[in-house]
Design an enzyme around this catalytic site. Structure first.
Site, PDB file in Angstrom:
ATOM      1  N   HIS A 189       9.567  82.917   2.687  1.00  0.00           N
ATOM      2  CA  HIS A 189      10.819  83.613   2.397  1.00  0.00           C
ATOM      3  C   HIS A 189      10.824  85.049   2.938  1.00  0.00           C
ATOM      4  O   HIS A 189      11.869  85.591   3.256  1.00  0.00           O
ATOM      5  CB  HIS A 189      11.131  83.549   0.902  1.00  0.00           C
ATOM      6  N   ARG A 296      21.653  81.990  -0.489  1.00  0.00           N
ATOM      7  CA  ARG A 296      20.466  81.989  -1.351  1.00  0.00           C
ATOM      8  C   ARG A 296      20.693  82.992  -2.492  1.00  0.00           C
ATOM      9  O   ARG A 296      20.254  84.139  -2.424  1.00  0.00           O
ATOM     10  CB  ARG A 296      19.227  82.385  -0.556  1.00  0.00           C
ATOM     11  N   ARG A 332      24.348  78.093  -3.198  1.00  0.00           N
ATOM     12  CA  ARG A 332      23.213  77.383  -3.792  1.00  0.00           C
ATOM     13  C   ARG A 332      22.855  78.071  -5.100  1.00  0.00           C
ATOM     14  O   ARG A 332      22.717  79.291  -5.137  1.00  0.00           O
ATOM     15  CB  ARG A 332      22.017  77.423  -2.841  1.00  0.00           C
ATOM     16  N   GLU A 431      14.980  68.292  -0.147  1.00  0.00           N
ATOM     17  CA  GLU A 431      13.833  69.148   0.202  1.00  0.00           C
ATOM     18  C   GLU A 431      12.492  68.529  -0.167  1.00  0.00           C
ATOM     19  O   GLU A 431      11.448  69.134   0.051  1.00  0.00           O
ATOM     20  CB  GLU A 431      13.929  70.487  -0.538  1.00  0.00           C
ATOM     21  N   ASN A 454      12.518  73.540   5.476  1.00  0.00           N
ATOM     22  CA  ASN A 454      11.389  74.445   5.199  1.00  0.00           C
ATOM     23  C   ASN A 454      10.514  73.849   4.101  1.00  0.00           C
ATOM     24  O   ASN A 454       9.287  73.809   4.199  1.00  0.00           O
ATOM     25  CB  ASN A 454      11.886  75.816   4.738  1.00  0.00           C
ATOM     26  N   ASP A 455      11.168  73.386   3.046  1.00  0.00           N
ATOM     27  CA  ASP A 455      10.405  72.763   1.963  1.00  0.00           C
ATOM     28  C   ASP A 455      10.067  71.311   2.269  1.00  0.00           C
ATOM     29  O   ASP A 455       8.990  70.837   1.918  1.00  0.00           O
ATOM     30  CB  ASP A 455      11.194  72.852   0.645  1.00  0.00           C
ATOM     31  N   ARG A 465       3.983  76.360   3.212  1.00  0.00           N
ATOM     32  CA  ARG A 465       4.788  76.988   4.267  1.00  0.00           C
ATOM     33  C   ARG A 465       4.448  78.452   4.505  1.00  0.00           C
ATOM     34  O   ARG A 465       4.810  79.025   5.534  1.00  0.00           O
ATOM     35  CB  ARG A 465       6.286  76.841   3.957  1.00  0.00           C
ATOM     36  N   CYS A 502      19.782  72.951   6.888  1.00  0.00           N
ATOM     37  CA  CYS A 502      19.836  74.405   6.703  1.00  0.00           C
ATOM     38  C   CYS A 502      18.454  75.067   6.711  1.00  0.00           C
ATOM     39  O   CYS A 502      18.330  76.234   6.387  1.00  0.00           O
ATOM     40  CB  CYS A 502      20.582  74.754   5.413  1.00  0.00           C
TER      41      CYS A 502
HETATM   42  C1  PEP Z   1      14.556  75.007   2.825  1.00  0.00           C
HETATM   43  O1  PEP Z   1      13.669  74.753   2.015  1.00  0.00           O
HETATM   44  O2  PEP Z   1      14.600  74.516   3.980  1.00  0.00           O
HETATM   45  C2  PEP Z   1      15.643  75.932   2.473  1.00  0.00           C
HETATM   46  C3  PEP Z   1      16.653  76.133   3.281  1.00  0.00           C
HETATM   47  O3  PEP Z   1      15.528  76.630   1.304  1.00  0.00           O
HETATM   48  P1  PEP Z   1      14.543  77.890   1.150  1.00  0.00           P
HETATM   49  O4  PEP Z   1      14.049  78.262   2.520  1.00  0.00           O
HETATM   50  O5  PEP Z   1      15.311  78.976   0.510  1.00  0.00           O
HETATM   51  O6  PEP Z   1      13.447  77.342   0.288  1.00  0.00           O
HETATM   52 MG    MG Z   2      13.892  75.340  -0.047  1.00  0.00          MG
END
Ligand code: PEP
Ligand code: MG
Length: 577
Positions: A189, A296, A332, A431, A454-455, A465, A502
């Site tokens: 993040h 976010r 979200r 996710e 990402n998750d 990550r 996303c």
């Molecule tokens: C993700 O996990 O891909 C996502 C967009 O949410 P975040 O990066 O805020 O965990």
């Molecule tokens: Mg996420």
């Protein structure tokens, strides 16, 4: 001169003097003193307490407007006036012959750890107060204010072991030109915030903090993932030229703003932006985006010492929705936990925070907080095309619980005769592998999906990550990830619901052709990257993307896929690589 290679996470070149900052949990080394020094050392402890109390009394009397902060300071004062606490510390100095700063630090951290481990939210959150008291006493004991990035008033690049998303979000862009850290990964993040704010950054450098002397000249190359310490004249000149070229390229891309994101064979692609702060909404329009695919909202909590009120939430959401006019805004619900925590919970430790009480799980156990946010979102839903999205849903049961709470809040609003959109679309993020594998079931009760790669990558490949030590194993080109993406798209289209992507994959040029070929038609990405991705979309045909996707789906290794998609993207748009 020294050159170090790390992970490029946010593009751009920064050249400035280094500000090396301490990690939050900076440890004071255990050092002994001579018996002859113990009386003087005890005096130092007493003096630090006296100064800390005087400082707090002064702040308190300066008519603090915020009553909650007043309460917090009152708690701190009570601790500082506690004789038994002071005695415990001076005993360590006098009897065990330890330095004043070590005695203060170790005693307060013991207390904080004890608080943090108590199964009572009120008590465990008091750990943060103890850490603040420790910081205050150490500031007086060490005689100088530790350097921090918050109060800087000249241009620097920040060098740190690790930065939290909160610290990064509080950076003043006019002075902090870039940063480099020992730890971190491309989709952490902290990296995401850097990209949103347009701060060049390189992470995962492992030991950059010990290589950089305070005030050394440093170059941060966020395009190539390179950090140069004490550059020679020729290198400095070369990077100054790179910086000019980067700005020129950005301007050129900005000229695409009013053009459609349409492939050469006429397929229209929607490019939405991801935001963390309401102030970023304007940039989506500047960059030619088509709405917000991921807001976010948890960032509302991160910088604030107190919990946001319903009004704080409402003000933020209504500002964003109004800025976007009739474009979609996907809000979200708060994705707190793991590496994003409220100020009051920042010292509440979990053994595996990414597998712990995060996201929707946290909301379902903190209903008051969750309902406050939902109420504000619903109130703002009448102002434009607002949609609600729940993060990290991992089962139908969880989705049903979240929707039940939303219905409760709707009933409360009905009772108060407050308007909201009763048909507000409700979607979920995909996710986790469990959500991806049961997308056909989740689709029956969702209005839309947004895949958070990402998750999803982290949980599918079991690779943290944000951990630089395993960053080479983290990849969206892994066949396991591709299978899941394909299967979610299939289930969403069968259920006739929309699906977007996303995660950071959407802003990485090398992935875009493959994602188009897999069937994605909507992406939500770091807003500054929209022009570059638009240029790529306008340079390809869906036919060629389909062929590429068919080819990579037949491959059995991540490396093979990566090489193939990268070569294909370089052929289409060499200047981007
Ligand atoms: C993700 O996990 O891909 C996502 C967009 O949410 P975040 O990066 O805020 O965990
Ligand atoms: Mg996420």
């Amino acid at each position: 001169m020294e050159i170090k290679k790390g992970i490029a996470v946010s593009p751009g070149i920064a050249i400035a003097k280094a500000l090396v900052i301490d990690a939050e949990d900076y440890r004071i080394p255990r050092r002994s003193i001579l018996a002859s020094a113990k009386v003087g050392e005890v005096k130092k402890v007493r003096e630090a307490f006296r100064k800390a109390v005087a400082e707090l009394e002064k702040t308190d009397s300066q008519s603090l407007a915020e009553s909650k902060i007043k309460d917090i300071f009152a708690v701190h004062l009570r601790f500082l006036r506690d004789r038994s606490l002071r005695k415990k510390i001076t005993d360590l100095v006098y009897n065990d012959l330890l330095t004043a700063e070590y005695a203060v630090s170790t005693t307060l951290r013991d207390i904080a750890n004890h608080f943090a481990s108590v199964q009572d939210a009120y008590i465990s959150e008091r750990a943060a107060d103890i850490y603040d008291i420790e910081k205050r006493l150490l500031k007086h004991l060490l005689g100088k204010k530790r350097e921090d990035a918050e109060h800087i008033s000249y241009e620097v690049v920040v060098i740190a072991h690790e930065l939290s998303p909160t610290q990064t979000a509080s950076f003043d862009r006019s002075f902090i030109k870039g940063f480099a850290t020992d730890a971190g990964g491309r989709t952490s993040h902290t990296a995401i915030v850097a990209r949103s704010l347009g701060i060049p950054a390189v992470v995962g450098l492992e030991n950059v903090t010990s290589n950089v002397n305070p005030a050394a000249m440093v170059i941060i190359d966020g395009n190539r993932g390179v950090v140069v310490i004490d550059p020679d004249a020729a290198t400095l000149k070369q990077y100054e030229e790179y910086a000019i070229e980067f700005v020129r390229l950005e301007h050129e891309l900005d000229s695409l703003r009013d053009l459609d994101a349409i492939t050469r064979d006429g397929v229209e692609i929607k490019l939405l932006g991801n935001i963390e702060f309401p102030s970023e909404a304007e940039m989506i329009i500047d960059k030619g985006g088509h709405g917000i695919g991921l807001y976010r909202t948890e960032f509302l909590y991160l910088n604030s010492e107190t919990e946001p009120t319903e009004k704080d939430h409402y003000d933020a959401y209504s500002q964003v929705v109004k800025t976007l006019g009739n474009m979609p805004v996907i809000i979200r619900t708060m994705d707190l936990g793991a590496d994003k925590y409220t100020q009051s919970r920042r010292f509440v430790r979990e053994p595996n925070p990414f597998l712990g009480l995060r996201s929707i799980r946290f909301c379902l156990q903190n209903l008051m907080m969750f309902k406050t946010q939902l109420r504000a979102i619903l109130r703002a839903s009448v102002l434009g095309d607002l949609r609600i999205m729940f993060p990290l849903v991992s089962s139908l049961h969880e989705l049903r619980q979240a929707k039940m709470i939303l219905r409760d809040v709707m009933e409360d609003l009905d009772e108060d005769s407050i308007a909201y959109n009763a048909d507000v679309p409700i979607g979920i993020m995909i996710e986790t592998p469990s959500a991806a594998l049961t997308a056909n079931i989740l689709a029956t009760e969702s209005d839309f999906f947004s895949i958070g790669t990402n998750d999803l990558i982290q949980y599918t490949l079991a690779v943290d990550r944000g951990n630089e030590r395993v960053s080479t194993l983290y990849s969206g080109a892994d066949p396991a990830v591709l299978q899941l993406l394909r299967s979610v798209i299939h289930d969403a289209s069968k259920a006739r619901i929309s699906v977007s992507l996303c995660g950071e994959m959407a802003s990485e040029p090398e992935y875009v052709m493959m994602l188009l070929g897999l069937g994605f038609r909507t992406f939500s990405l770091a807003t500054p990257m929209i022009p570059e991705i638009k240029k790529l979309v306008r340079s390809v045909t869906i036919e060629s993307c389909n062929a590429l996707a068919r080819k990579v789906l037949g491959m059995n290794s991540e490396r093979e896929v990566t090489n193939y998609i990268r070569n294909a993207a370089i052929k289409v748009l060499p200047e981007v690589f």
